[in-house]
Design an enzyme around this catalytic site. Sequence first.
Site, PDB file in Angstrom:
ATOM      1  N   ARG B 146       0.804  -1.238   0.000  1.00 31.61           N
ATOM      2  CA  ARG B 146       0.000   0.000   0.000  1.00 31.61           C
ATOM      3  C   ARG B 146       0.824   1.269   0.000  1.00 31.61           C
ATOM      4  NH1 ARG B 146      -2.764  -3.756   3.100  1.00 31.61           N
ATOM      5  NH2 ARG B 146      -4.310  -4.706   1.746  1.00 31.61           N
ATOM      6  N   GLY B 206      -2.096 -11.066   8.324  1.00 35.09           N
ATOM      7  CA  GLY B 206      -2.151 -12.518   8.531  1.00 35.09           C
ATOM      8  C   GLY B 206      -3.315 -12.982   9.393  1.00 35.09           C
ATOM      9  N   GLY B 207      -4.284 -12.096   9.634  1.00 33.83           N
ATOM     10  CA  GLY B 207      -5.407 -12.451  10.504  1.00 33.83           C
ATOM     11  C   GLY B 207      -6.216 -13.626  10.004  1.00 33.83           C
ATOM     12  N   TRP B 258      -3.010  -3.977   9.741  1.00 37.51           N
ATOM     13  CA  TRP B 258      -2.480  -4.012   8.372  1.00 37.51           C
ATOM     14  C   TRP B 258      -2.735  -2.752   7.559  1.00 37.51           C
ATOM     15  CZ3 TRP B 258      -6.581  -4.292   4.797  1.00 37.51           C
ATOM     16  CH2 TRP B 258      -7.800  -4.777   5.291  1.00 37.51           C
ATOM     17  N   ASN B 276      -9.816  -8.342  12.203  1.00 30.78           N
ATOM     18  CA  ASN B 276     -10.789  -9.313  12.688  1.00 30.78           C
ATOM     19  C   ASN B 276     -10.149 -10.333  13.630  1.00 30.78           C
ATOM     20  OD1 ASN B 276      -9.752 -10.214   9.805  1.00 30.78           O
ATOM     21  ND2 ASN B 276     -10.154 -12.077  10.976  1.00 30.78           N
ATOM     22  N   ASP B 319     -16.300 -10.914  10.009  1.00 34.06           N
ATOM     23  CA  ASP B 319     -15.036 -10.458   9.396  1.00 34.06           C
ATOM     24  C   ASP B 319     -15.011  -8.941   9.258  1.00 34.06           C
ATOM     25  OD1 ASP B 319     -12.537 -10.455   8.245  1.00 34.06           O
ATOM     26  OD2 ASP B 319     -13.191 -11.132   6.277  1.00 34.06           O
ATOM     27  N   ASP B 321     -13.155  -6.256  10.142  1.00 31.06           N
ATOM     28  CA  ASP B 321     -11.951  -5.550  10.588  1.00 31.06           C
ATOM     29  C   ASP B 321     -12.267  -4.076  10.846  1.00 31.06           C
ATOM     30  OD1 ASP B 321      -9.417  -7.373   9.233  1.00 31.06           O
ATOM     31  OD2 ASP B 321     -11.377  -7.559   8.319  1.00 31.06           O
TER      32      ASP B 321
END
Lengths: 154, 571
Positions: B146, B206-207, B258, B276, B319, B321
């Site tokens: 990003r 990596g969640g 992230w 999450n 989910d 986040d």
Amino acid sequence: MTTVTPDRSEMMRKFGLDRQNVGTLGRLLATGNIAQAEEGTDGHMRAVVRIVPDQLVWDPSILLLSHGGELDIEFVNDDQNTHCALVPSNGDSQWVWLPNYTRGTVHVTLDGPGHYWFSSNIGNDEGRGLIGAIVVMGDVPASARLDRPPQPRP
Amino acid sequence: MTTIEYRPAPPAVNFGSLTTATGTAPPVARDVTYERILDARSEPQNWLTYYGAYDGQRYSPLDQIDTDSVQRLSLAWVFSFAPQGLHAGQSTYAFENAPIVVDGVMYVSGWDGWVWALDAKTGQLLWQYKHAIPFDTSLCCGNVNRGVAVANGKVFVCTLNAHVLALDATTGACIWDVTSGDVRAGESLTIAPLVVKDRVVVGSSGGEFGVRGHLDAYDAETGERVWRCYTVPKPGEPGSETWPAEGEAWARGGGNCWITGTFDPDTNLLYWGTGNPAPDFDGEVRPGDNLHTDSVIAVDADTGEIRWHYQCTPHDLWDYDSNMECILFEQDGRKLLAHFDKNGYCFVLDRTNGERVRIFPFVDRITWGEITPDGQVTARIYPDKEGEDVHFYPGPAGAKEWTHAAYSQKSGLFYVPVQDTGATVARRRREFKESIPYWGAAVVVDAEDMAGSVSAFDPSTGQEVWRWRNDLPMCASVLATGGDLVFAGTPAGQFVALDARSGDLLWQFNCGSGHHSSPSTYSVDGKQYIAAPVGWGAWVEGFLPGMMGGPHGQAMMVFSLPEGVDSSGGR
């Protein structure tokens, strides 16, 4: 020649998947030999990778490193055609011409663990079989691991 | 028999030497200090840090391109790039960058370990860096990065195999390289770093693989880790009472950081969203609120300690986040932050203490549950019976994905890219195994009956002021400017300029590929440019499966008014 399972090797040969222009047009990727890079006392690794005549395959096509670090690969083109090698490396990929009957060396730096593809990126050498894998084994440094109990793996 | 005489091959070369790169960039980054980044908006010719400034507003006072002149906005230059050889995420790579610009030089990261320095006026490639990324790195959401951070002569970038690098900003040469995460555990790094004081702050990804999320600060000069903040507490630590006392759910709990956070030097706090919990959809294996997942956390910039938190979705089963930006702004003398969450609600908090100020919905369809203005959360539809489908809005990509909203200091409004898409989810329990996806469900996101918008909100009331509707969900960050414009990219490839006061469409350009990135603006020699990274991909199956077949096309497309455009350069 070493493959992961003898049965699979027999099937590859039976259907002509491990040669050029028998079962399919080229040969399936990563169906060639497996070898481990030599490691010097300084941790520097070295390997020789050849191009098999008329087979458009690297030998070995799967190169094992015991850990990440510095690697010299001497490429030897035994084929009667011109190829090249594009090899991943931290900072910039390394690229070398490999005219017929030449030897060329690339120096690369790779992290571990994980695997990387290298190839001859001209014509459709890649599709015909000239894609190989560099497999880096081992673990990340202890400082980079998660603070948790050991977890089950597949 | 003839003996073949082998000859030496021509010497190996850096692949980048076979391009038009000049090899060096002017030393403009040498003087980018913490003090300059603190006061970034006072030099609007530059875009010095991820959001343009520490406050996360994604607002530039540049006004040469305004509601009148935008009609003449034209393409100034394009920097295009394509993969070489096989790489990770062959079908999922995307250009999610937020271009950083310093005194005429643009610093850009791409997928798969690419970093480029470009002449911001002409698009000429100055240097490139390529980190070798393992083909088999665990990536939930594609081969993406990003953005970079720039300070004190260095370019900081994260890699998919969880390294943090400092590059020489004039040559691209690597100065230091530290391993920050464990790829065998399923960790990766996709975030744009944030430089604060003499440190580089990054969070892990990596969640979806059941890691334990963390935020790290590294010494910008040496790469030495200064602190690490785990978002999920160990047994006995504050918040651990929100996890099962028995077992190791906490150790696989997710809560990854992230997306880049924001920073207030007055409070000395970093405001960071967390991801999450894991498994994403199977809450029965992790009873409790699961702190500090799906939260806004305020982290002491010097020590890495969590000073306060606000959890947006306790015990998440959808989910949702909360990684998205925390926009810092002031209102009625209060220091506030606004956070548009995946769960469909905007949270306005007092950023000195985390106190709730206002909560309001910003998308039409919210069926998973309800959050009242006083913060009471009631779950209504969620996957709790094994194998039984449930359908809810918003889907797992959220009413707004990670891509960012903006706040205009001129109009006083928030501008939000909205996704109105549902999903069908059935709980499917699975054992945890390190590096294997750990969702605990079967998931199919809707590819029909969806909508999108850029919506403007009044921060004082939470009322929608206007809405520019799009047939498809809006999946890219928006940019607000002093020219009273809001720029936004669509999944179909249109880059649009909207009137910041009315939402009227004033200009559009078909970029040929969808947008899933963060555009920025800058000026060189008094000429304003708008830079839009274009390139569809990444987690399309999650946020817009109806565009799974969209073209990848990867390019930095830069626009300006047509007079005096110079896109010369190269060999």
